[in-house]
Design an enzyme around this catalytic site. Sequence first.
Site, PDB file in Angstrom:
ATOM      1  N   GLY A  50       2.587  -4.201  -2.066  1.00 49.78           N
ATOM      2  CA  GLY A  50       3.689  -3.317  -2.426  1.00 49.78           C
ATOM      3  C   GLY A  50       3.776  -2.085  -1.559  1.00 49.78           C
ATOM      4  O   GLY A  50       4.320  -1.068  -1.949  1.00 49.78           O
ATOM      5  N   CYS A  51       3.211  -2.152  -0.370  1.00 49.92           N
ATOM      6  CA  CYS A  51       3.249  -0.999   0.513  1.00 49.92           C
ATOM      7  C   CYS A  51       4.143  -1.283   1.713  1.00 49.92           C
ATOM      8  O   CYS A  51       4.140  -2.381   2.238  1.00 49.92           O
ATOM      9  CB  CYS A  51       1.863  -0.675   1.024  1.00 49.92           C
ATOM     10  SG  CYS A  51       0.674  -0.531  -0.291  1.00 49.92           S
TER      11      CYS A  51
END
Lengths: 137, 410
Positions: A50-51
């Site tokens: 999720g980065c």
Amino acid sequence: MTINETQDEIIEEFELFDDWADKYEYIIDLGKKLKGLPEEQKTEENIIKGCQSRVWLNAHQEGEKLFFEADSEAIIVKGLVNMLIRVLSGHTPKDISEADLYFIDKIGMSSHLAQTRSNGLASMVKQMKNYAIAYTP
Amino acid sequence: MTATEILDIQAIRADFPILNQEINGRKLVYFDNAATTQKPTSVIDTITHYYNFDNANIHRGIHTLAERATRDFEASREAIRDFLGASSIEEIIFTSGTTQGINLVASTFGRKFIKEGDEIIISGMEHHSNIVPWQMLCEERGIKLKVIPVTDLGELDMEAYVNMLSEKVKLISVNHVSNSLGTINPVKKIIELAHAVGAKVLIDGAQATSHLNIDVQALDADFYTFSAHKLYGPTGIGVLYGKKEILNAMPPYMGGGEMIKEVTFEKTTYNELPYKFEAGTPNIADVVALKTALEYIALHGKENIAAHEDMLLQYATEQLSEIEGLRIIGQAKEKVSVVSFVMDGIHHQDIGVLLDNQGVAVRTGHHCTQPLMQRFNILGTTRASFAVYNTTEEIDKLVAGLHKVKKMLS
């Protein structure tokens, strides 16, 4: 030094900066100083999902205390991670999992916790706490 | 006189109240127009007016408000028909956006007309929304997905495309303009070649409609889809154009009210085009406001807008190219006003954060085109995309901002 004492120390350091550029130059410098991880530890297992930039986080225990090592491709994220490690690393899993990380807001970096940034600071905090819970006896 | 002189950009900027604000103490520079454009006051006012005076559910109502709402809703459909150069309003279907338009075709045309062993062609510069629906269909049906390669300049390899075509190919789905690179693809040629082997073509026009004149009949496109929010209109509304004979042959997409003619528990007959594909109460206010957005574009003239944006593209390309260590990704001959770039040794996320602190809004990352990023062997880019209200002074601020980024990270 307790988790909150380190947080207060960081807040004090940031009070010295009067413009955004000084603040970010300091964070960038912290990013450069973070030791990072050797290539073999930048594994799929250690990656934080999720980065927008890839972030790797590793934890190990010495006695009763938990220590973190991390790395990122983006230097600002690395600087923020450096501060998180400074605050949380070397404490007991219980203290880490119960920590209230108020310093992020106080130094004006809470926008980095926002979902739109997708830079993983929020995921990073969550993952550090997950490690702490996993290591809690 | 240049387009910029004809257009009075300062007056245009005054039509967009959002632009008049400070971000982190600096005047906002909005360069994320390929993600979504800002909305002029006239569009915002149309939405407010609709809810203040005209709101009612459309069709079938016999009271005055229902008539008024229906009239404005259908007037918008006619305006879009004209905007796209379609021959009939029956070919204009309202969707929630480009993504739904593509999914609609995959689910209905795809399931009915594409069988195991057939082939679908997309390109290497598609948005995920023009990749994933086809992958889902291909997996479900045993269909083969082929991808037109992208050249180093960021153009489609047309020779490879020609070699892919055969009678097995049933559909080609490509974008008119690449969201990541700004490349304008030769869609007329792509359609002509596809039709020669009997394949249909869907054009993803999300990035094209605000910059280029669209004529679906001249293109001979079988499907053309776009989103309102990328051309100064509201979010949550889009359009799918389809040729009447193809839409008639397709099964409905969603079942519900509005899309039926008669319902009994034994059998339901479907409504006529375009209503067959518009189940449920639509996004009426935003459909009505889309017409206002088209009027706003028409008022200034698409040619003038395009000429102004071209000037910005040339200026930005020149200025950015002078920054040492900066490399522009996507150098196609034909481009819209999008500049994607990478900088040596600097992660795009750091660029985005540091520009935001200087009031400059750009987009960073893979732009929902991960395969394209892999093609160029990069993790992502920083993308600046320009609209009618942008100026060369703002580009100067971007350039100064990037010099500052370089200095801070050195």
